[in-house]
Design an enzyme around this catalytic site. Structure first.
Site, mmCIF file in Angstrom:
data_model
loop_
_atom_site.group_PDB
_atom_site.id
_atom_site.type_symbol
_atom_site.label_atom_id
_atom_site.label_comp_id
_atom_site.label_asym_id
_atom_site.label_seq_id
_atom_site.Cartn_x
_atom_site.Cartn_y
_atom_site.Cartn_z
ATOM 1 N N LYS A 78 1.032 -1.030 0.225
ATOM 2 C CA LYS A 78 0.017 0.090 -0.101
ATOM 3 C C LYS A 78 1.010 1.606 0.141
ATOM 4 O O LYS A 78 2.002 0.886 0.566
ATOM 5 C CB LYS A 78 -0.797 0.009 1.222
ATOM 6 N N SER A 153 -9.935 1.784 3.205
ATOM 7 C CA SER A 153 -8.665 2.647 2.197
ATOM 8 C C SER A 153 -7.667 1.473 1.143
ATOM 9 O O SER A 153 -7.119 1.981 0.526
ATOM 10 C CB SER A 153 -7.899 3.911 2.993
ATOM 11 N N SER A 177 -10.005 -0.159 7.453
ATOM 12 C CA SER A 177 -9.423 -0.082 6.036
ATOM 13 C C SER A 177 -8.786 -1.030 5.599
ATOM 14 O O SER A 177 -8.201 -1.356 4.368
ATOM 15 C CB SER A 177 -8.284 1.093 6.003
#
Lengths: 490, 484
Positions: A78, A153, A177
């Site tokens: 990420k 996210s 997330s």
């Protein structure tokens, strides 16, 4: 796809037996990325050359006799996690092109263990969002239904794993997330105990909540990856000194005799019927496996959302103050200092980030601090007490992850409060610092599309092992995670 | 016309002596280093960087707190103080706010009316900022100083004059240097002051409106700014006006204050607990260990010098002003033993030795004349092997060459001539050579006695035992007088 090993542990067998080299594997993933990225957009940066160099090194290490679980295994990271040699943007304009001069502890650990970084995966800007739609570089699409969001996210990492663009990935979970995108992409996502994994080198959203967690295709992989990244870090004063258990060797044992609580507050009225059914079905499966599932109560659940959005935004308002156009990242280049602050931050941050900075600064400001931030901290203590009490009775909790299946891109609720309610089921455990894992629990059909649904298990702090044991038993009994989206969709 | 009483409180920031910065491994010894060479992701606030607490800095803060008679808090918390400025990389300063490390102490100072305790409100730990450099029309930032541990010491408004302020600062600086917490080097910015000052009618118990003066980087600046500000406030009050609550800056070159911000413009720092750092629990045993490791503090040492060595308080004050000097003196007195009273030893240190030390520019701990060597010299003097004049000369040589006193005395034949027979012959010869002077002396011009002593000393190159010479001269001059 079909000619590649599905999981990290299968990959290891292939690499061990010489069926494939890390370079070949990496090339195959890079090819796959090229093929599906135009539809999925899981990555913000694909590091082909660096990945191949790492793969060559891994092959050399293997040739020299090394054989560790992650040696030569490609991963997606990420884009809030600093990796040397790759940009770190947090999906924000304000960090466009920013090359971090140091590496996150988690990335460094993985590099040492021979993992290969394919690239940086998409996220909501500074991990603030539910859908990756807040990314400054465009939304990621759900490989199961391309018109829909993969969640957020950590939508980029989850979509990359679901679409076969990486066998596994690292995401971050501040209020859900990792778990929510995992549940929406038919993958396994773990939010470890706060303090179990180092945050050093992880671009901060909310310091008292952020945790790095693995997103994988099965529970075993998840345990392997957490084992690799967890542990005390002298660079992060909030990490636990406790030794890391060998999670991947603690998956057997089943759930027989385990007491699982189903928080009644989590089965909300406005929950999608498909999600409710999947939850009830999961409870049946667990009971069939011998678990004792009883109703639990977490009375302060309703306060999770306001408490989270006060504490997380307050911390974010300070954490994001460093993006001032002085030392790195985007700078508007105005001659006057105040003007440059305004223009840099005005242009560099997206609307959701600005909303949260304002909300957080307000909650901390003189005259409001006691009523908002301080009160929120007090209620956070009560929420934690809710979980402590529940864990007196139960070995773990079982609950839905998100109240609805993935929505269509552009069709998110427009009212921020309604939107903020999307993570009511993941916020309280994050506030309590408890670990939680989302595991595939079936599909709901909506408008002819098969949409994944997950179930989460929430455990006692530092008891990830029990969560993996439950998740593994559930996975073996159901097998939902083995299903992959069809290429036709992509 | 009412008279006004001045009420002053001080905030002093002192850079702590530690190997590394407050929250990262960068060297804290940055002075004179090229800009931005003592930096890392943490003190530059790179995305994702996290602070970790420097235990050494906490120890220094506790030591300072103990030396200031403070209560040492067991539970301490760091907080974020939010404000925006280019020298503050994170956009917040990590500091102690609600739970400071040390509270409720005092520092004793001397006043014309005797000792006075200035109460210490708190002493807490925080991080320093970077430094702005304005050059050729642009502003540059040097982050070498960013994150250096800083001790903030806040006093109660207990000072009533500029002299008291000066004494407080001098004693505070002395204390911090004594315990090794700070270099106290004002020229290098190791101490920075802020003063708050108000006036009230003499006899009043209520505090007047206070004004804060920031950025005072020398004791002189503190004195000058306060003098200026006191005069300004007095004028305002005498003219029937009201003092406005403002924050002022001090323009040293122009000798005046200027308004930095008014009450309405006061910052809202939005303090909140630093989530990146767990609350700190201070172990009692550790505090006790640190307390046990503290040196004898200046005031106690001064008192001991008075009581144990019989020094005047003024001399004791001079000899304890610096720890190294006091250490030197203690060692010297011990080495001299009973040979010479400490009071006389003190005169040698404050006279000849200080002169040589000052001329050399060396720290007393680094001079070639160690306490042991100096003691040897003083013993030669006490044993009358050499006289005071010679001792003074030998000390100079010792300082230059590092030689032992005995070796110099022997090589240069400086041993005092106490041989009465030899001196007697010399005195007789001298009197015979100077009949006029002898006659004048006997005629009543007794001031000439000194001249005769001088002649003997010249002949012996200063080595003659002055006591013996005096005795012989007195005898001979009187003898002759009786003869005639």
């Amino acid at each position: 796809m079909s000619d590649l090993p599905r999981t990290i542990h299968e990959t290891r067998q292939w690499l061990r037996s010489g069926q494939i080299t890390s370079v070949e594997l990496t090339e195959a993933y890079l090819e796959r990325i090229q093929q599906v990225e135009p539809q999925v957009h899981a990555y913000l940066h694909v590091a082909a050359d660096a990945a191949l160099a790492q793969a060559r090194l891994a092959d050399e290490r293997r040739a020299a006799g090394e054989d560790t679980p992650l040696l030569g295994v490609p991963l997606a990271i990420k884009d809030v996690i600093n990796v040397l040699g790759m940009p770190a943007t947090a999906a924000s304009r304000i960090l466009e092109g920013f090359m971090p001069p140091y590496e996150a502890t988690v990335a460094h650990k993985l590099r040492e263990q021979g993992a290969v970084f394919l690239g940086k995966a998409n996220t909501d800007e500074f991990a603030m969002g539910w859908s990756t739609e807040n990314s400054a570089y465009g939304a990621t699409h759900n490989p199961w239904a391309l018109d829909r969001t993969p969640g957020g996210s950590s939508g980029g990492p989850a979509a990359a794993v679901a679409a076969g663009e990486a066998p596994a990935a690292l995401g971050t979970d501040t209020g859900g997330s990792v778990r929510q995108p995992a549940s929406w992409t038919n993958t396994v996502g773990m939010r470890p105990t706060y303090g179990r994994v180092s945050r050093y080198g992880v671009i901060a959203f909310a310091s008292s909540l952020d945790q790095v967690g693995p997103i994988t295709r099965d529970v075993r992989d998840n345990a392997i990856l957490l084992e690799a990244i967890a542990g005390h870090d002298p660079h992060d004063g909030t990490t636990f000194p406790d030794p890391v258990p060998p999670y991947s060797q603690m998956l057997e044992g089943g759930v027989k005799g385990l007491r699982l609580g189903l928080p009644r507050e989590y089965l909300t009225e406005d929950m999608h019927p498909g999600v409710r059914e999947a939850t009830q079905e999961a409870v049946r499966v667990l009971r069939d496996l011998g678990a004792v599932v009883e109703e639990a109560s977490l009375p302060y659940t309703d306060y999770g959302m306001p408490v989270y959005y006060l504490i997380a935004t307050a911390e974010a308002s300070a954490n994001l103050a460093r993006y001032d156009g002085v030392r790195y990242g985007y700078s508007a280049g105005a001659a006057d200092l105040q003007e440059n602050y305004k223009l840099t931050r005005g242009r560099g941050f997206g609307p959701e980030v600005k909303r949260r900075i304002l909300l957080g600064a307000y909650a901390l400001s003189a005259g409001y601090y006691d009523a908002y931030y301080l009160k929120a901290q007090k209620v956070r203590t009560l929420i934690r007490a809710d979980f402590d009490a529940a864990f007196q009775r139960f070995d773990a909790l079982v609950a839905p992850v998100a109240p609805i299946p993935p929505f269509r891109i552009g069709e998110a609720p427009t009212d921020p409060v309604a939107l903020y309610l999307l993570d009511v089921l993941t916020l309280p455990s994050a506030l309590a610092g408890a670990p939680g894992i989302s595991v595939p629990a079936g599909f709901v059909e909506e408008d002819g599309e098969q949409l994944p649904v997950g179930i989460q298990f929430i455990g006692r702090p530092l008891d990830e092992a029990t969560l993996y044991r439950i998740a593994s038993a559930f996975e073996r009994a159901t097998g939902y995670g083995e299903r992959a989206p069809t290429d036709a969709a992509m | 016309m009412p008279t006004y009483e001045v009420v002053i409180g001080l905030e002093v920031h002192a850079e702590l002596i530690t190997q590394s910065k407050m929250f990262c491994a960068c060297s804290a010894d940055f002075f004179g280093a090229p800009p931005n060479t003592h930096v890392c992701p943490v003190c530059l606030a790179m995305p994702g960087a996290l602070p970790v607490i420097n235990r050494e800095a906490v120890a220094q803060t506790i030591r300072a707190g103990l030396a200031l008679n403070c209560t040492i808090a067991e539970d301490v918390r760091f907080e974020r103080k939010n404000y925006t400025y280019p020298d503050l990389p994170k956009g917040y300063q990590i500091t102690q706010y609600e739970l400071p490390q040390a509270v409720n102490g005092w520092l004793e100072i001397d006043t014309p009316d005797g000792s006075k305790r200035i109460r210490i409100t708190r002493a807490h730990l925080e991080e320093d900022t970077g430094k702005l450099v304005h050059e050729n029309g642009v502003s540059l930032v040097d982050y070498n100083r960013a994150g250096v541990p800083l001790l903030e010491i806040v006093s109660e408004p207990d000072m009533r004059s500029i002299d008291e302020v000066n004494e407080y600062l001098t004693r505070l600086r002395q204390l911090l240097i004594y315990i090794g917490a700070s270099t106290g080097d004002l020229e290098k910015g190791a101490m920075r002051m802020e003063a708050n000052v108000s006036l009230r009618p003499a006899g009043s118990q209520e505090l007047g409106t206070k004004v804060e003066i920031k950025n005072l980087n020398s004791f002189r600046a503190v004195r000058n700014a306060l003098a200026y500000e006191i005069a300004r406030q007095e004028k305002v009050l005498r003219e029937g006006g009201q003092v406005e609550q403002v924050t002022l800056g001090w323009l040293e070159h122009e000798g005046r204050t200027y308004v930095q911000r008014t009450k309405e413009e006061a910052h809202d720092y939005r303090y909140f607990p630093e989530p990146d750092l767990p609350p700190l629990h201070i172990d009692r045993a550790w505090v006790e260990e640190l307390a046990a490791g503290l040196p004898e503090l200046p005031r106690a040492r001064r008192q001991r010098f008075v009581e144990q060595y019989g020094l005047s308080r003024k001399d004791a004050d001079i000899l304890t002003a610096e720890r190294a000097v006091a250490d030197y003196f203690d060692a010297l007195v011990a080495a001299v033993g009973d040979a010479m009273p400490p009071k006389k030893v003190a005169n040698w240190v404050m006279g000849d030795l200080f002169r040589l030390v000052n001329e050399s520019g060396l720290p007393i701990s680094g001079i070639p004349v160690t306490p042991a060597k100096f003691a040897e010299l003083l013993k030669l003097l006490a044993a009358k092997t050499i006289n005071a004049n010679t001792a003074s000369q030998v000390l100079k040589t010792m300082f230059r060459t590092g030689e032992d006193a005995g070796a110099i005395v022997e090589r240069e034949g400086l041993a005092q001539v106490s041989d009465e027979a030899a001196l007697e012959r010399l005195v007789d010869r001298l009197l015979a050579e100077h009949p006029d002077e002898v006659a004048r002396y006997r005629a009543g011009k007794t001031q000439l006695f000194g001249w005769f002593v001088g002649q003997v000393m010249r002949e012996t190159r200063g080595k003659a035992n002055p006591g013996v010479v005096k005795k012989l001269l007195e005898g001979r001059l009187a003898e002759h007088g009786q003869d005639e």
